[in-house]
Design a protein around this motif. Structure first.
Motif, mmCIF file in Angstrom:
data_model
loop_
_atom_site.group_PDB
_atom_site.id
_atom_site.type_symbol
_atom_site.label_atom_id
_atom_site.label_comp_id
_atom_site.label_asym_id
_atom_site.label_seq_id
_atom_site.Cartn_x
_atom_site.Cartn_y
_atom_site.Cartn_z
ATOM 1 N N ILE A 4 26.130 -48.999 47.437
ATOM 2 C CA ILE A 4 25.904 -50.249 48.171
ATOM 3 C C ILE A 4 26.352 -51.401 47.279
ATOM 4 C CG2 ILE A 4 24.187 -51.803 49.187
ATOM 5 C CD1 ILE A 4 22.512 -49.395 49.913
ATOM 6 N N HIS A 5 27.273 -52.203 47.773
ATOM 7 C CA HIS A 5 27.723 -53.367 47.014
ATOM 8 C C HIS A 5 26.620 -54.430 47.061
ATOM 9 C CE1 HIS A 5 30.103 -56.837 45.754
ATOM 10 N NE2 HIS A 5 31.036 -55.978 45.344
ATOM 11 N N VAL A 6 26.363 -55.058 45.918
ATOM 12 C CA VAL A 6 25.276 -56.037 45.869
ATOM 13 C C VAL A 6 25.537 -57.238 46.777
ATOM 14 C CG1 VAL A 6 24.485 -55.369 43.569
ATOM 15 C CG2 VAL A 6 26.240 -57.157 43.819
ATOM 16 N N GLY A 7 26.790 -57.416 47.198
ATOM 17 C CA GLY A 7 27.078 -58.479 48.153
ATOM 18 C C GLY A 7 26.320 -58.290 49.458
ATOM 19 N N GLU A 8 26.038 -57.024 49.827
ATOM 20 C CA GLU A 8 25.231 -56.770 51.022
ATOM 21 C C GLU A 8 23.799 -57.254 50.827
ATOM 22 O OE1 GLU A 8 25.626 -53.131 53.298
ATOM 23 O OE2 GLU A 8 27.196 -52.470 51.900
ATOM 24 N N ILE A 9 23.298 -57.119 49.624
ATOM 25 C CA ILE A 9 21.960 -57.630 49.311
ATOM 26 C C ILE A 9 21.949 -59.147 49.433
ATOM 27 C CG2 ILE A 9 20.130 -57.713 47.593
ATOM 28 C CD1 ILE A 9 20.673 -54.873 48.469
ATOM 29 N N THR A 10 22.970 -59.785 48.892
ATOM 30 C CA THR A 10 23.077 -61.244 48.974
ATOM 31 C C THR A 10 23.055 -61.708 50.424
ATOM 32 O OG1 THR A 10 24.268 -61.476 46.881
ATOM 33 C CG2 THR A 10 24.582 -63.230 48.506
ATOM 34 N N ALA A 12 21.976 -60.140 53.088
ATOM 35 C CA ALA A 12 20.689 -59.858 53.727
ATOM 36 C C ALA A 12 19.646 -60.903 53.334
ATOM 37 C CB ALA A 12 20.211 -58.463 53.341
ATOM 38 N N VAL A 13 19.572 -61.206 52.045
ATOM 39 C CA VAL A 13 18.597 -62.196 51.577
ATOM 40 C C VAL A 13 18.899 -63.561 52.186
ATOM 41 C CG1 VAL A 13 17.763 -63.458 49.549
ATOM 42 C CG2 VAL A 13 18.060 -60.968 49.456
ATOM 43 N N ARG A 14 20.175 -63.933 52.219
ATOM 44 C CA ARG A 14 20.568 -65.216 52.808
ATOM 45 C C ARG A 14 20.041 -65.351 54.232
ATOM 46 N NH1 ARG A 14 23.822 -66.657 56.678
ATOM 47 N NH2 ARG A 14 24.817 -68.729 56.677
ATOM 48 N N VAL A 140 14.765 -54.758 52.174
ATOM 49 C CA VAL A 140 14.694 -56.128 51.666
ATOM 50 C C VAL A 140 13.719 -56.918 52.530
ATOM 51 C CG1 VAL A 140 16.004 -58.201 51.068
ATOM 52 C CG2 VAL A 140 17.146 -55.962 51.048
ATOM 53 N N THR A 141 12.669 -57.426 51.926
ATOM 54 C CA THR A 141 11.711 -58.288 52.620
ATOM 55 C C THR A 141 11.696 -59.645 51.950
ATOM 56 O OG1 THR A 141 10.282 -56.453 53.310
ATOM 57 C CG2 THR A 141 9.289 -58.652 53.252
ATOM 58 N N VAL A 142 11.876 -60.694 52.731
ATOM 59 C CA VAL A 142 11.786 -62.060 52.221
ATOM 60 C C VAL A 142 10.550 -62.711 52.831
ATOM 61 C CG1 VAL A 142 12.854 -64.345 52.164
ATOM 62 C CG2 VAL A 142 14.261 -62.300 51.840
ATOM 63 N N ALA A 143 9.696 -63.244 51.970
ATOM 64 C CA ALA A 143 8.456 -63.891 52.407
ATOM 65 C C ALA A 143 8.406 -65.299 51.814
ATOM 66 C CB ALA A 143 7.242 -63.078 51.971
ATOM 67 N N PRO A 144 8.919 -66.310 52.518
ATOM 68 C CA PRO A 144 8.840 -67.683 51.999
ATOM 69 C C PRO A 144 7.382 -68.125 51.917
ATOM 70 C CG PRO A 144 10.398 -67.494 53.840
ATOM 71 C CD PRO A 144 9.577 -66.260 53.832
ATOM 72 N N LYS A 145 6.937 -68.569 50.753
ATOM 73 C CA LYS A 145 5.517 -68.890 50.571
ATOM 74 C C LYS A 145 5.335 -70.364 50.259
ATOM 75 C CE LYS A 145 1.302 -67.195 50.484
ATOM 76 N NZ LYS A 145 0.477 -68.422 50.407
ATOM 77 N N GLY A 146 4.734 -71.079 51.205
ATOM 78 C CA GLY A 146 4.401 -72.478 50.987
ATOM 79 C C GLY A 146 3.214 -72.619 50.045
ATOM 80 N N HIS A 271 -1.125 -70.484 58.939
ATOM 81 C CA HIS A 271 -0.878 -69.868 60.248
ATOM 82 C C HIS A 271 0.579 -69.458 60.411
ATOM 83 C CE1 HIS A 271 0.261 -74.075 60.958
ATOM 84 N NE2 HIS A 271 1.020 -73.632 61.945
ATOM 85 N N VAL A 272 1.470 -69.956 59.544
ATOM 86 C CA VAL A 272 2.858 -69.480 59.549
ATOM 87 C C VAL A 272 3.085 -68.635 58.289
ATOM 88 C CG1 VAL A 272 3.860 -71.183 61.081
ATOM 89 C CG2 VAL A 272 3.686 -71.731 58.672
ATOM 90 N N THR A 273 2.424 -67.489 58.246
ATOM 91 C CA THR A 273 2.605 -66.546 57.150
ATOM 92 C C THR A 273 3.888 -65.775 57.434
ATOM 93 O OG1 THR A 273 0.241 -66.407 56.683
ATOM 94 C CG2 THR A 273 1.600 -64.577 55.933
ATOM 95 N N ARG A 274 4.994 -66.241 56.840
ATOM 96 C CA ARG A 274 6.339 -65.821 57.228
ATOM 97 C C ARG A 274 6.829 -64.638 56.401
ATOM 98 N NH1 ARG A 274 7.872 -71.885 55.863
ATOM 99 N NH2 ARG A 274 6.273 -71.294 54.361
ATOM 100 N N HIS A 275 7.499 -63.722 57.044
ATOM 101 C CA HIS A 275 8.174 -62.633 56.360
ATOM 102 C C HIS A 275 9.071 -61.896 57.333
ATOM 103 C CE1 HIS A 275 5.268 -59.765 58.187
ATOM 104 N NE2 HIS A 275 4.404 -60.739 57.974
ATOM 105 N N LYS A 276 10.210 -61.449 56.828
ATOM 106 C CA LYS A 276 11.136 -60.639 57.629
ATOM 107 C C LYS A 276 11.763 -59.584 56.719
ATOM 108 C CE LYS A 276 12.310 -63.464 61.623
ATOM 109 N NZ LYS A 276 11.571 -62.547 62.518
ATOM 110 N N THR A 277 12.108 -58.445 57.343
ATOM 111 C CA THR A 277 12.617 -57.303 56.593
ATOM 112 C C THR A 277 13.926 -56.800 57.186
ATOM 113 O OG1 THR A 277 10.368 -56.594 56.003
ATOM 114 C CG2 THR A 277 12.107 -54.932 55.858
ATOM 115 N N ARG A 278 14.817 -56.343 56.319
ATOM 116 C CA ARG A 278 16.045 -55.664 56.750
ATOM 117 C C ARG A 278 16.251 -54.427 55.910
ATOM 118 N NH1 ARG A 278 22.327 -57.815 56.378
ATOM 119 N NH2 ARG A 278 23.266 -55.825 56.966
ATOM 120 N N ILE A 279 16.652 -53.354 56.561
ATOM 121 C CA ILE A 279 16.970 -52.109 55.867
ATOM 122 C C ILE A 279 18.485 -51.982 55.767
ATOM 123 C CG2 ILE A 279 16.661 -49.610 55.803
ATOM 124 C CD1 ILE A 279 14.045 -51.126 55.670
ATOM 125 N N ILE A 280 18.969 -51.742 54.544
ATOM 126 C CA ILE A 280 20.408 -51.569 54.320
ATOM 127 C C ILE A 280 20.696 -50.083 54.029
ATOM 128 C CG2 ILE A 280 22.366 -52.193 52.857
ATOM 129 C CD1 ILE A 280 20.926 -54.820 52.260
#
Length: 280
Positions: A4-10, A12-14, A140-146, A271-280
């Motif tokens: 897996i090229h790390v560009g795919e990770i980039t 996905a995170v973006r 890959v899970t991104v959870a923006p935390k305020g 109340h906006v506990t945000r997170h999203k996941t992608r499987i590569i």
């Protein structure tokens, strides 16, 4: 071995940075909608209706749900049969955050040094947690935390003599002290066990669990329900104006611990506990 090229990770995170900031997980949004039906206080019910309209507007206009688009917390589960190519994994994650926040027009809130307080201008670096797991995929899970909610979080090193009720009381006390600061109704992630740093990690990870899924252990599932009821009994209510719904839910993650201790951490989510996941 799968490459897996790390560009795919980039990439996905973006995209996850952008998507997580614009739309809540469906089960959490459904909980916000249900809470508006359950709230008996007219003021609290009106606030919850406003929160619903805000979620709708963010989705339709493709803008952030909240002005605080958070510090990017990234959980990676890397299959041990994956060979990552094309560069450093950590650099790829930070580049994804940079692209997501700048190209997605998300507020950049990270300072390069905690005391000298100069903004990095692109919301990097992320907080990165990486695990090696079986398989040939990368989750890959991104959870923006305020930080209105993050600042209300606490950890306590209880003694092994502490009871189930002592743990429950600590969680309720954290919510009581938080009051209106984390923009309730809250979601509380609770980490129990491990050591000082692991229980805090567990509390953050708990906030990324599917909201509609109780703990698979019936003992902890019941404790989640009891904690939520006790927090709601505080009467803090939506946005702190009083009401029945102070917490949308409580999620517990646990781990074995030392005979001489009982670490407990509470990571407070708004109340906006945000997170999203992608499987590569």
């Amino acid at each position: 071995m799968r490459e897996i090229h790390v560009g795919e990770i980039t990439q996905a995170v973006r995209q996850l940075c952008i998507d997580a900031n614009r739309e809540l997980p469906g089960d959490l949004e459904a909980a916000v909608c249900r809470s508006a039906e359950q709230e008996s206080h007219p003021g609290g019910r009106a606030i919850l209706r406003d929160l619903q309209r805000n979620l709708d507007a963010a989705r339709k206009l493709q803008i952030p749900i909240c002005q605080d688009t958070g510090m990017a917390v990234v959980f990676l589960e890397v299959g041990q049969e994956v060979a990552l190519t094309g560069g450093a994994l950590e650099d790829a994650v930070h580049e994804g955050v940079r692209q997501g926040y700048t190209q997605g027009l998300l507020r950049c809130s990270v300072v390069a040094d905690p005391l000298r307080r100069v903004n990095t201008g692109d919301n990097t670096p992320a907080v990165l947690h990486t695990r090696i797991v079986p398989g040939d995929r990368v989750s890959v899970t991104v959870a923006p935390k305020g930080f209105g909610s993050e600042n209300m979080s606490q950890i306590r090193m209880l003694t092994p003599a502490a009871s189930r009720e002592d743990v429950l009381d600590f969680v309720v006390e954290v919510a009581r002290q938080a009051g209106s600061n984390p923009c309730p109704p809250m979601v509380l992630g609770v980490g129990i066990g491990g050591d000082f740093e692991l229980c805090a990690y567990l509390a953050k990870k708990a906030l990324c669990r599917e909201f509609s899924s109780p703990n698979p252990d019936p003992f902890y599932a019941e404790l989640e329900r009891d904690m939520c009821r006790a927090v709601n009994a505080l009467g803090i209510g939506p946005q702190g104006f009083g009401g029945d719904v102070t917490a949308l839910g409580v999620k517990i993650e646990w781990y074995p611990t030392h005979i001489a201790g009982l670490p407990v951490a509470v990571n407070v989510g708004c109340h906006v506990t945000r997170h999203k996941t992608r499987i590569i």
